[in-house]
Design a protein around this motif. Sequence first.
Motif, PDB file in Angstrom:
ATOM      1  N   GLY A 126       0.833  -1.168  -0.040  1.00  0.00           N
ATOM      2  CA  GLY A 126      -0.011  -0.009   0.097  1.00  0.00           C
ATOM      3  C   GLY A 126       0.749   1.369   0.182  1.00  0.00           C
ATOM      4  N   LEU A 127       2.055   1.325   0.035  1.00  0.00           N
ATOM      5  CA  LEU A 127       3.005   2.299   0.125  1.00  0.00           C
ATOM      6  C   LEU A 127       3.277   2.847  -1.450  1.00  0.00           C
ATOM      7  N   ALA A 128       3.448   3.994  -1.495  1.00  0.00           N
ATOM      8  CA  ALA A 128       3.490   4.783  -2.973  1.00  0.00           C
ATOM      9  C   ALA A 128       4.875   5.174  -2.920  1.00  0.00           C
ATOM     10  N   PHE A 129       5.867   4.970  -3.760  1.00  0.00           N
ATOM     11  CA  PHE A 129       7.169   5.398  -3.864  1.00  0.00           C
ATOM     12  C   PHE A 129       7.066   6.729  -4.534  1.00  0.00           C
ATOM     13  N   PRO A 130       8.169   7.488  -4.242  1.00  0.00           N
ATOM     14  CA  PRO A 130       8.219   8.938  -4.995  1.00  0.00           C
ATOM     15  C   PRO A 130       8.350   8.510  -6.478  1.00  0.00           C
ATOM     16  N   ALA A 131       8.026   9.468  -7.385  1.00  0.00           N
ATOM     17  CA  ALA A 131       8.431   9.356  -8.887  1.00  0.00           C
ATOM     18  C   ALA A 131       8.707  10.556  -9.431  1.00  0.00           C
ATOM     19  N   PRO A 132       9.452  10.872 -10.382  1.00  0.00           N
ATOM     20  CA  PRO A 132       9.559  12.043 -11.046  1.00  0.00           C
ATOM     21  C   PRO A 132       8.296  12.858 -11.120  1.00  0.00           C
ATOM     22  N   PRO A 133       8.391  14.125 -10.866  1.00  0.00           N
ATOM     23  CA  PRO A 133       7.209  14.992 -10.962  1.00  0.00           C
ATOM     24  C   PRO A 133       6.671  15.133 -12.510  1.00  0.00           C
ATOM     25  N   VAL A 134       5.370  15.368 -12.593  1.00  0.00           N
ATOM     26  CA  VAL A 134       4.833  15.467 -14.008  1.00  0.00           C
ATOM     27  C   VAL A 134       4.378  17.112 -14.016  1.00  0.00           C
ATOM     28  N   PHE A 135       4.567  17.889 -15.026  1.00  0.00           N
ATOM     29  CA  PHE A 135       4.357  19.233 -15.051  1.00  0.00           C
ATOM     30  C   PHE A 135       3.037  19.679 -16.150  1.00  0.00           C
ATOM     31  N   ASP A 136       2.555  20.868 -15.891  1.00  0.00           N
ATOM     32  CA  ASP A 136       1.383  21.238 -16.530  1.00  0.00           C
ATOM     33  C   ASP A 136       1.556  22.110 -17.511  1.00  0.00           C
ATOM     34  N   SER A 137       2.832  22.457 -17.405  1.00  0.00           N
ATOM     35  CA  SER A 137       3.491  23.513 -18.637  1.00  0.00           C
ATOM     36  C   SER A 137       5.012  23.340 -19.015  1.00  0.00           C
ATOM     37  N   VAL A 138       5.307  23.633 -20.097  1.00  0.00           N
ATOM     38  CA  VAL A 138       6.697  23.564 -20.584  1.00  0.00           C
ATOM     39  C   VAL A 138       7.590  24.589 -19.536  1.00  0.00           C
ATOM     40  N   GLU A 139       7.005  25.728 -19.143  1.00  0.00           N
ATOM     41  CA  GLU A 139       7.850  26.525 -18.409  1.00  0.00           C
ATOM     42  C   GLU A 139       8.038  25.914 -16.743  1.00  0.00           C
ATOM     43  N   GLU A 140       7.221  25.473 -16.569  1.00  0.00           N
ATOM     44  CA  GLU A 140       7.159  24.863 -15.039  1.00  0.00           C
ATOM     45  C   GLU A 140       8.499  23.641 -15.384  1.00  0.00           C
ATOM     46  N   GLU A 141       8.307  22.830 -16.305  1.00  0.00           N
ATOM     47  CA  GLU A 141       9.349  21.866 -16.372  1.00  0.00           C
ATOM     48  C   GLU A 141      10.742  22.133 -16.531  1.00  0.00           C
ATOM     49  N   ARG A 142      10.928  23.416 -17.488  1.00  0.00           N
ATOM     50  CA  ARG A 142      12.102  23.947 -17.893  1.00  0.00           C
ATOM     51  C   ARG A 142      12.698  24.549 -16.516  1.00  0.00           C
ATOM     52  N   THR A 143      11.954  25.006 -15.764  1.00  0.00           N
ATOM     53  CA  THR A 143      12.605  25.662 -14.537  1.00  0.00           C
ATOM     54  C   THR A 143      12.952  24.427 -13.659  1.00  0.00           C
ATOM     55  N   TYR A 144      12.408  23.410 -13.525  1.00  0.00           N
ATOM     56  CA  TYR A 144      12.663  22.302 -12.563  1.00  0.00           C
ATOM     57  C   TYR A 144      14.054  21.753 -13.195  1.00  0.00           C
ATOM     58  N   ARG A 145      13.897  21.346 -14.637  1.00  0.00           N
ATOM     59  CA  ARG A 145      15.048  20.975 -15.179  1.00  0.00           C
ATOM     60  C   ARG A 145      16.360  21.657 -15.035  1.00  0.00           C
ATOM     61  N   LYS A 146      16.157  23.138 -14.941  1.00  0.00           N
ATOM     62  CA  LYS A 146      17.494  24.168 -14.887  1.00  0.00           C
ATOM     63  C   LYS A 146      17.741  23.814 -13.205  1.00  0.00           C
ATOM     64  N   GLN A 147      16.879  23.742 -12.367  1.00  0.00           N
ATOM     65  CA  GLN A 147      17.315  23.627 -10.863  1.00  0.00           C
ATOM     66  C   GLN A 147      17.877  22.379 -10.669  1.00  0.00           C
ATOM     67  N   GLN A 148      17.333  21.310 -11.486  1.00  0.00           N
ATOM     68  CA  GLN A 148      17.981  20.056 -11.059  1.00  0.00           C
ATOM     69  C   GLN A 148      19.624  19.820 -11.827  1.00  0.00           C
ATOM     70  N   LEU A 149      19.754  20.563 -12.954  1.00  0.00           N
ATOM     71  CA  LEU A 149      20.886  20.766 -13.360  1.00  0.00           C
ATOM     72  C   LEU A 149      21.964  21.594 -12.738  1.00  0.00           C
ATOM     73  N   ALA A 150      21.602  22.755 -11.896  1.00  0.00           N
ATOM     74  CA  ALA A 150      22.360  23.358 -11.124  1.00  0.00           C
ATOM     75  C   ALA A 150      22.781  22.524  -9.999  1.00  0.00           C
ATOM     76  N   ALA A 151      21.827  21.778  -9.197  1.00  0.00           N
ATOM     77  CA  ALA A 151      21.991  20.935  -8.133  1.00  0.00           C
ATOM     78  C   ALA A 151      23.081  19.885  -8.629  1.00  0.00           C
TER      79      ALA A 151
END
Length: 269
Positions: free
Chosen positions: A19-44
């Motif tokens: 019954g436990l749900a494991f984390p999974a990569p996020p899904v985004f509603d817009s290209v802009e949100e996903e771009r911000t996320y990818r850039k933050q991940q890259l900086a990290a």
Amino acid sequence: MTTILSENSGPAAGPGSGGLAFPAPPVFDSVEEERTYRKQQLAAGFRLFGRFGFSEGVAGHITVRDPGNPRAFWVNPFGMSFNQIKASDLILVDHSGTVLHGDRPVNRAAFVIHSQVHAARPDAVAAAHAHSLHGKAFASLGVPLDPITQDACAFFEDHGLYADYRGVVGELEEGRRIGEALGPHKAVILQNHGLLTVGHSVAEAVWWFVTMERSCQAQLLAMAAGTPKHIPRDVALATREQVGTHSAGWFQAQPLWDQIVVSDPDLFD
């Protein structure tokens, strides 16, 4: 009631156990949100490379595709310390070499290698390369990693070998050959050079690099001490299905992300 899970049982099994749900990569509603996320991940990812000591002067690069333009990727500015890179510092360059965003130079080797790797592997969202100590030491042997540890099994029959070192990569044809040597795999050993890994996310590509570097170190130590015993092929393949999947790579990187976003909050700037 507490559910006890074996190592990597979550990502290998998919969502949950008991019954436990494991984390999974996020899904985004817009290209802009996903771009911000990818850039933050890259900086990290760069901060993590700096933390692990995967730097050698101005060498090394990690890239991530732009979600709105698959023929362009974000990359680090040439000559900037991994330990100081922020999301706002990243450069966007397309596969023809045109800088679409940013006002700092791009490492030509980064463009040559990553443009061709991304072109050869449309499924690869991110790619990572650096001149890490044990990776380049192991690369000088011109041999693949052996299945001598559980962690090394992630790369068993899933990494290539580029054995045609011709100096600092400066021509697109050499980048194309590197992409060809990578093939469908998660990593390639660049003989006399270092390691390169790819993934469906920055987190995955960075994790494969971290664990491949450590697997190179482990094999070098084992070879210096004696003759390492190989894990049988069927066991190595079964282990790869637990520790070497896309979801396993992403999941194993999460503790590193949690640490770096707490210690280096300025990377989001």
